[in-house]
Scaffold this motif. Structure first.
Motif, PDB file in Angstrom:
ATOM      1  N   VAL A 131       0.873  -1.237  -0.003  1.00  0.00           N
ATOM      2  CA  VAL A 131       0.009   0.117   0.064  1.00  0.00           C
ATOM      3  C   VAL A 131       0.923   1.346  -0.010  1.00  0.00           C
ATOM      4  O   VAL A 131       1.845   1.403   0.637  1.00  0.00           O
ATOM      5  CB  VAL A 131      -1.012   0.068   1.065  1.00  0.00           C
ATOM      6  CG1 VAL A 131      -1.863   1.275   1.156  1.00  0.00           C
ATOM      7  CG2 VAL A 131      -1.851  -1.336   1.332  1.00  0.00           C
ATOM      8  N   GLY A 132       0.698   2.097  -0.991  1.00  0.00           N
ATOM      9  CA  GLY A 132       1.151   3.449  -1.127  1.00  0.00           C
ATOM     10  C   GLY A 132       0.009   4.620  -0.202  1.00  0.00           C
ATOM     11  O   GLY A 132      -0.836   4.724  -1.229  1.00  0.00           O
ATOM     12  N   ARG A 133       0.557   5.285   0.767  1.00  0.00           N
ATOM     13  CA  ARG A 133      -0.486   6.070   1.221  1.00  0.00           C
ATOM     14  C   ARG A 133      -0.249   7.385   0.855  1.00  0.00           C
ATOM     15  O   ARG A 133       0.954   7.633   0.481  1.00  0.00           O
ATOM     16  CB  ARG A 133      -0.572   6.023   2.740  1.00  0.00           C
ATOM     17  CG  ARG A 133      -1.028   4.925   3.418  1.00  0.00           C
ATOM     18  CD  ARG A 133      -0.622   4.994   5.097  1.00  0.00           C
ATOM     19  NE  ARG A 133      -0.705   3.712   5.601  1.00  0.00           N
ATOM     20  CZ  ARG A 133       0.406   2.881   5.348  1.00  0.00           C
ATOM     21  NH1 ARG A 133       1.658   3.397   5.225  1.00  0.00           N
ATOM     22  NH2 ARG A 133       0.517   1.782   6.151  1.00  0.00           N
ATOM     23  N   ASN A 134      -1.317   8.196   0.884  1.00  0.00           N
ATOM     24  CA  ASN A 134      -1.335   9.716   0.124  1.00  0.00           C
ATOM     25  C   ASN A 134      -0.343  10.505   1.102  1.00  0.00           C
ATOM     26  O   ASN A 134      -0.314  10.394   2.328  1.00  0.00           O
ATOM     27  CB  ASN A 134      -2.518  10.255   0.368  1.00  0.00           C
ATOM     28  CG  ASN A 134      -3.744   9.979  -0.650  1.00  0.00           C
ATOM     29  OD1 ASN A 134      -3.362   9.077  -1.364  1.00  0.00           O
ATOM     30  ND2 ASN A 134      -4.900  10.052  -0.377  1.00  0.00           N
ATOM     31  N   GLY A 135       0.508  11.123   0.440  1.00  0.00           N
ATOM     32  CA  GLY A 135       1.622  12.042   1.118  1.00  0.00           C
ATOM     33  C   GLY A 135       2.700  11.293   1.671  1.00  0.00           C
ATOM     34  O   GLY A 135       3.487  11.697   2.721  1.00  0.00           O
ATOM     35  N   THR A 136       2.983  10.012   1.353  1.00  0.00           N
ATOM     36  CA  THR A 136       4.218   9.349   1.720  1.00  0.00           C
ATOM     37  C   THR A 136       4.971   8.715   0.616  1.00  0.00           C
ATOM     38  O   THR A 136       4.011   8.456  -0.545  1.00  0.00           O
ATOM     39  CB  THR A 136       3.759   8.055   2.826  1.00  0.00           C
ATOM     40  OG1 THR A 136       3.186   7.238   1.799  1.00  0.00           O
ATOM     41  CG2 THR A 136       2.986   8.604   3.637  1.00  0.00           C
ATOM     42  N   VAL A 137       6.147   8.697   0.784  1.00  0.00           N
ATOM     43  CA  VAL A 137       7.054   8.062  -0.170  1.00  0.00           C
ATOM     44  C   VAL A 137       7.247   6.688   0.330  1.00  0.00           C
ATOM     45  O   VAL A 137       7.919   6.259   1.421  1.00  0.00           O
ATOM     46  CB  VAL A 137       8.442   8.635  -0.420  1.00  0.00           C
ATOM     47  CG1 VAL A 137       9.124   7.879  -1.451  1.00  0.00           C
ATOM     48  CG2 VAL A 137       8.093   9.980  -0.836  1.00  0.00           C
TER      49      VAL A 137
END
Ligand code: ADP
Ligand code: MG
Length: 238
Positions: free
Chosen positions: A27-33
Protein backbone atom coordinates in the motif's frame (compact mmCIF):
# COMPACT_ATOMS: atom_id res chain seq x y z
CA UNK A 1 -3.82 5.88 -2.40
CA UNK A 2 -2.49 2.97 -4.40
CA UNK A 3 -2.81 -0.60 -3.29
CA UNK A 4 -1.31 -3.58 -5.07
CA UNK A 5 -3.19 -6.64 -3.89
CA UNK A 6 -1.76 -10.13 -4.42
CA UNK A 7 -0.03 -9.24 -7.67
CA UNK A 8 1.58 -12.04 -9.67
CA UNK A 9 3.28 -11.33 -13.00
CA UNK A 10 4.98 -13.87 -15.25
CA UNK A 11 6.89 -13.52 -18.51
CA UNK A 12 7.34 -16.20 -21.16
CA UNK A 13 10.73 -17.93 -20.82
CA UNK A 14 11.22 -20.58 -23.51
CA UNK A 15 8.82 -23.42 -22.84
CA UNK A 16 7.83 -22.21 -19.39
CA UNK A 17 7.35 -18.85 -17.68
CA UNK A 18 9.47 -16.82 -15.32
CA UNK A 19 7.73 -15.32 -12.28
CA UNK A 20 8.86 -11.68 -12.00
CA UNK A 21 6.35 -10.70 -9.28
CA UNK A 22 5.12 -13.32 -6.85
CA UNK A 23 2.00 -12.51 -4.80
CA UNK A 24 3.01 -8.96 -3.88
CA UNK A 25 0.74 -6.86 -1.71
CA UNK A 26 1.67 -3.30 -0.79
CA UNK A 27 0.00 0.00 0.00
CA UNK A 28 1.20 3.49 -0.86
CA UNK A 29 -0.59 6.08 1.27
CA UNK A 30 -1.29 9.66 0.25
CA UNK A 31 1.51 12.04 1.20
CA UNK A 32 4.09 9.30 1.74
CA UNK A 33 7.06 7.96 -0.19
CA UNK A 34 7.15 4.18 -0.09
CA UNK A 35 10.55 2.87 -1.10
CA UNK A 36 10.85 -0.44 -2.94
CA UNK A 37 14.33 -1.86 -2.69
CA UNK A 38 16.01 -5.17 -3.46
CA UNK A 39 18.73 -6.65 -5.66
CA UNK A 40 18.89 -6.28 -9.43
CA UNK A 41 16.40 -8.58 -11.15
CA UNK A 42 14.25 -8.96 -8.02
CA UNK A 43 11.15 -7.53 -9.71
CA UNK A 44 11.16 -3.87 -8.62
CA UNK A 45 10.59 -2.37 -12.08
CA UNK A 46 8.00 -5.04 -12.86
CA UNK A 47 6.04 -4.02 -9.75
CA UNK A 48 6.18 -0.39 -10.87
CA UNK A 49 5.11 -1.26 -14.42
CA UNK A 50 2.06 -3.09 -13.03
CA UNK A 51 1.28 -0.13 -10.76
CA UNK A 52 1.58 2.16 -13.78
CA UNK A 53 -0.94 0.02 -15.70
CA UNK A 54 1.71 -0.49 -18.38
CA UNK A 55 1.66 -4.28 -17.85
CA UNK A 56 -1.39 -6.26 -16.81
CA UNK A 57 -0.58 -8.79 -14.11
CA UNK A 58 -1.56 -12.48 -14.34
CA UNK A 59 -3.35 -12.10 -11.02
CA UNK A 60 -4.22 -9.48 -8.45
CA UNK A 61 -5.71 -6.00 -8.24
CA UNK A 62 -4.26 -2.50 -8.64
CA UNK A 63 -6.50 -0.20 -6.63
CA UNK A 64 -6.13 3.53 -7.22
CA UNK A 65 -8.04 6.31 -5.49
CA UNK A 66 -9.78 7.01 -2.23
CA UNK A 67 -13.17 6.59 -0.58
CA UNK A 68 -15.89 5.81 -3.13
CA UNK A 69 -13.60 6.70 -6.04
CA UNK A 70 -11.43 3.57 -6.09
CA UNK A 71 -10.68 1.96 -9.44
CA UNK A 72 -9.18 -1.49 -10.04
CA UNK A 73 -6.86 -0.72 -12.95
CA UNK A 74 -6.58 -4.40 -13.89
CA UNK A 75 -10.26 -4.40 -14.84
CA UNK A 76 -10.13 -1.48 -17.25
CA UNK A 77 -10.02 -1.64 -21.02
CA UNK A 78 -6.79 -0.54 -22.64
CA UNK A 79 -8.29 2.88 -23.48
CA UNK A 80 -9.61 3.36 -19.96
CA UNK A 81 -6.22 2.41 -18.52
CA UNK A 82 -4.53 4.97 -20.77
CA UNK A 83 -6.91 7.64 -19.50
CA UNK A 84 -6.37 6.61 -15.87
CA UNK A 85 -2.61 6.73 -16.37
CA UNK A 86 -2.78 10.18 -17.93
CA UNK A 87 -5.10 11.72 -15.37
CA UNK A 88 -4.20 10.07 -12.08
CA UNK A 89 -0.66 8.62 -12.32
CA UNK A 90 2.65 10.44 -12.74
CA UNK A 91 5.65 8.40 -13.88
CA UNK A 92 9.37 9.21 -13.66
CA UNK A 93 11.77 6.72 -15.22
CA UNK A 94 15.47 6.12 -14.62
CA UNK A 95 16.37 8.25 -17.65
CA UNK A 96 14.50 11.51 -17.87
CA UNK A 97 13.23 10.74 -21.42
CA UNK A 98 12.94 14.40 -22.39
CA UNK A 99 12.37 15.46 -25.98
CA UNK A 100 15.69 16.96 -27.18
CA UNK A 101 14.12 19.76 -29.25
CA UNK A 102 11.86 21.15 -26.52
CA UNK A 103 12.57 23.59 -23.70
CA UNK A 104 11.83 22.62 -20.11
CA UNK A 105 8.56 24.57 -20.26
CA UNK A 106 7.55 22.93 -23.55
CA UNK A 107 8.15 19.44 -22.11
CA UNK A 108 5.45 20.26 -19.56
CA UNK A 109 3.18 21.97 -22.08
CA UNK A 110 3.15 18.94 -24.36
CA UNK A 111 2.15 16.77 -21.42
CA UNK A 112 -0.51 19.26 -20.30
CA UNK A 113 -2.20 19.29 -23.69
CA UNK A 114 -2.16 15.50 -24.13
CA UNK A 115 -5.73 14.34 -24.14
CA UNK A 116 -7.02 17.74 -23.17
CA UNK A 117 -10.36 18.25 -24.91
CA UNK A 118 -10.39 22.00 -24.95
CA UNK A 119 -6.83 23.21 -24.60
CA UNK A 120 -7.42 26.82 -25.62
CA UNK A 121 -9.85 27.70 -22.87
CA UNK A 122 -7.55 26.09 -20.32
CA UNK A 123 -4.34 27.63 -21.63
CA UNK A 124 -4.11 30.30 -18.93
CA UNK A 125 -4.72 27.86 -16.10
CA UNK A 126 -2.22 25.40 -17.57
CA UNK A 127 0.38 28.15 -18.01
CA UNK A 128 0.07 29.14 -14.36
CA UNK A 129 0.28 25.52 -13.23
CA UNK A 130 3.42 24.96 -15.30
CA UNK A 131 5.07 28.10 -13.89
CA UNK A 132 4.26 26.85 -10.40
CA UNK A 133 5.71 23.42 -11.10
CA UNK A 134 8.91 24.77 -12.65
CA UNK A 135 9.37 26.97 -9.58
CA UNK A 136 8.60 24.05 -7.25
CA UNK A 137 11.41 21.96 -8.76
CA UNK A 138 13.82 24.92 -8.74
CA UNK A 139 13.88 25.51 -12.50
CA UNK A 140 12.11 28.87 -12.86
CA UNK A 141 15.33 30.37 -14.22
CA UNK A 142 15.90 27.49 -16.65
CA UNK A 143 12.44 27.19 -18.18
CA UNK A 144 13.60 28.16 -21.66
CA UNK A 145 16.56 25.75 -21.78
CA UNK A 146 16.65 22.53 -23.79
CA UNK A 147 17.84 19.21 -22.31
CA UNK A 148 21.43 19.54 -23.62
CA UNK A 149 21.71 22.86 -21.75
CA UNK A 150 20.68 21.25 -18.46
CA UNK A 151 22.62 19.03 -16.03
CA UNK A 152 21.52 15.47 -15.28
CA UNK A 153 19.92 16.59 -12.03
CA UNK A 154 18.09 19.44 -13.75
CA UNK A 155 16.79 17.08 -16.43
CA UNK A 156 15.47 14.78 -13.72
CA UNK A 157 13.75 17.85 -12.16
CA UNK A 158 12.03 18.54 -15.49
CA UNK A 159 10.89 14.90 -15.63
CA UNK A 160 9.49 15.16 -12.09
CA UNK A 161 7.66 18.40 -12.90
CA UNK A 162 6.30 16.85 -16.10
CA UNK A 163 4.98 13.85 -14.14
CA UNK A 164 3.03 16.26 -11.90
CA UNK A 165 1.38 18.30 -14.68
CA UNK A 166 -1.96 16.48 -14.38
CA UNK A 167 -1.83 16.69 -10.56
CA UNK A 168 -1.76 12.92 -10.18
CA UNK A 169 -2.79 11.08 -7.02
CA UNK A 170 -0.09 8.47 -7.57
CA UNK A 171 3.57 9.15 -8.39
CA UNK A 172 5.76 6.24 -9.57
CA UNK A 173 9.51 6.72 -9.71
CA UNK A 174 12.09 4.16 -10.87
CA UNK A 175 15.72 4.66 -9.73
CA UNK A 176 15.70 8.46 -10.15
CA UNK A 177 19.25 8.90 -8.85
CA UNK A 178 21.07 6.17 -10.76
CA UNK A 179 22.64 8.59 -13.27
CA UNK A 180 23.54 11.20 -10.61
CA UNK A 181 26.35 11.71 -8.13
CA UNK A 182 25.50 11.26 -4.46
CA UNK A 183 24.89 14.94 -3.69
CA UNK A 184 22.69 15.49 -6.75
CA UNK A 185 20.93 12.21 -5.94
CA UNK A 186 20.20 13.35 -2.39
CA UNK A 187 18.72 16.61 -3.72
CA UNK A 188 16.42 14.75 -6.11
CA UNK A 189 15.27 12.41 -3.33
CA UNK A 190 14.57 15.35 -0.99
CA UNK A 191 12.67 17.07 -3.79
CA UNK A 192 10.50 14.00 -4.39
CA UNK A 193 9.84 13.71 -0.63
CA UNK A 194 8.87 17.40 -0.37
CA UNK A 195 6.56 17.32 -3.41
CA UNK A 196 4.97 14.10 -2.13
CA UNK A 197 4.22 15.67 1.23
CA UNK A 198 3.03 19.01 -0.26
CA UNK A 199 0.88 17.47 -2.99
CA UNK A 200 -0.24 14.45 -0.97
CA UNK A 201 0.68 12.02 -3.74
CA UNK A 202 0.95 8.32 -2.97
CA UNK A 203 4.53 7.84 -4.18
CA UNK A 204 6.18 4.49 -4.89
CA UNK A 205 9.92 4.86 -5.45
CA UNK A 206 12.23 2.09 -6.60
CA UNK A 207 15.81 2.35 -5.39
CA UNK A 208 18.49 -0.34 -5.37
CA UNK A 209 20.61 1.37 -2.72
CA UNK A 210 19.66 2.88 0.62
CA UNK A 211 21.97 5.88 0.96
CA UNK A 212 18.92 8.12 0.53
CA UNK A 213 16.78 6.19 2.96
CA UNK A 214 15.94 9.28 5.03
CA UNK A 215 13.78 10.56 2.16
CA UNK A 216 11.52 7.49 2.44
CA UNK A 217 8.53 7.26 4.77
CA UNK A 218 8.21 3.51 4.42
CA UNK A 219 10.26 0.77 2.83
CA UNK A 220 9.62 -2.67 1.42
CA UNK A 221 12.32 -5.08 0.28
CA UNK A 222 11.78 -7.38 -2.68
CA UNK A 223 13.71 -10.61 -3.18
CA UNK A 224 12.96 -12.99 -6.07
CA UNK A 225 9.67 -11.25 -6.80
CA UNK A 226 8.44 -11.46 -3.21
CA UNK A 227 8.21 -8.88 -0.46
CA UNK A 228 10.66 -10.11 2.14
CA UNK A 229 10.63 -7.21 4.61
CA UNK A 230 7.52 -5.12 5.12
CA UNK A 231 7.58 -2.74 8.07
CA UNK A 232 4.25 -1.60 9.45
CA UNK A 233 3.40 2.09 9.55
CA UNK A 234 4.50 2.20 13.20
CA UNK A 235 8.05 1.25 12.24
CA UNK A 236 8.22 3.68 9.33
CA UNK A 237 11.66 5.09 8.71
CA UNK A 238 10.88 8.63 9.83
P1 ADP B 1 14.54 -5.11 -11.10
O1 ADP B 1 13.85 -3.85 -11.53
O2 ADP B 1 14.39 -5.40 -9.63
O3 ADP B 1 15.97 -5.15 -11.52
P2 ADP B 1 12.83 -6.40 -13.07
O4 ADP B 1 11.44 -6.15 -12.63
O5 ADP B 1 13.35 -5.58 -14.18
O6 ADP B 1 13.81 -6.35 -11.81
O7 ADP B 1 12.95 -7.92 -13.51
C1 ADP B 1 12.45 -9.00 -12.72
C2 ADP B 1 12.60 -10.30 -13.49
O8 ADP B 1 11.71 -10.31 -14.61
C3 ADP B 1 14.00 -10.54 -14.05
O9 ADP B 1 14.27 -11.93 -13.99
C4 ADP B 1 13.85 -10.07 -15.48
O10 ADP B 1 14.78 -10.75 -16.30
C5 ADP B 1 12.42 -10.47 -15.81
N1 ADP B 1 11.82 -9.57 -16.81
C6 ADP B 1 11.58 -8.24 -16.65
N2 ADP B 1 10.98 -7.72 -17.72
C7 ADP B 1 10.85 -8.75 -18.63
C8 ADP B 1 10.31 -8.86 -19.95
N3 ADP B 1 9.76 -7.81 -20.57
N4 ADP B 1 10.36 -10.09 -20.54
C9 ADP B 1 10.88 -11.14 -19.91
N5 ADP B 1 11.40 -11.12 -18.67
C10 ADP B 1 11.39 -9.93 -18.02
MG1 MG C 1 14.65 -2.10 -12.46
Amino acid sequence: MIELRNITLTFPDGESRITAVDDVTLVGRNGTVTGITGPSGSGKSSILAVAATLIRPDQGAVLIGDGDDIVDATRLTRAEATELRRDRIGIVFQQSNLLPALTAREQLEVMAHLGSRNPRSRAKEIGARIDGLLAAVGLAEHAEKRPHQLSGGQRQRVAIARALVHEPEVLLVDEPTSALDQERGAEIMQLIARLTHERATATLLVTHDLIHRDALDDLVTVTDGRISVHPQAATAVR
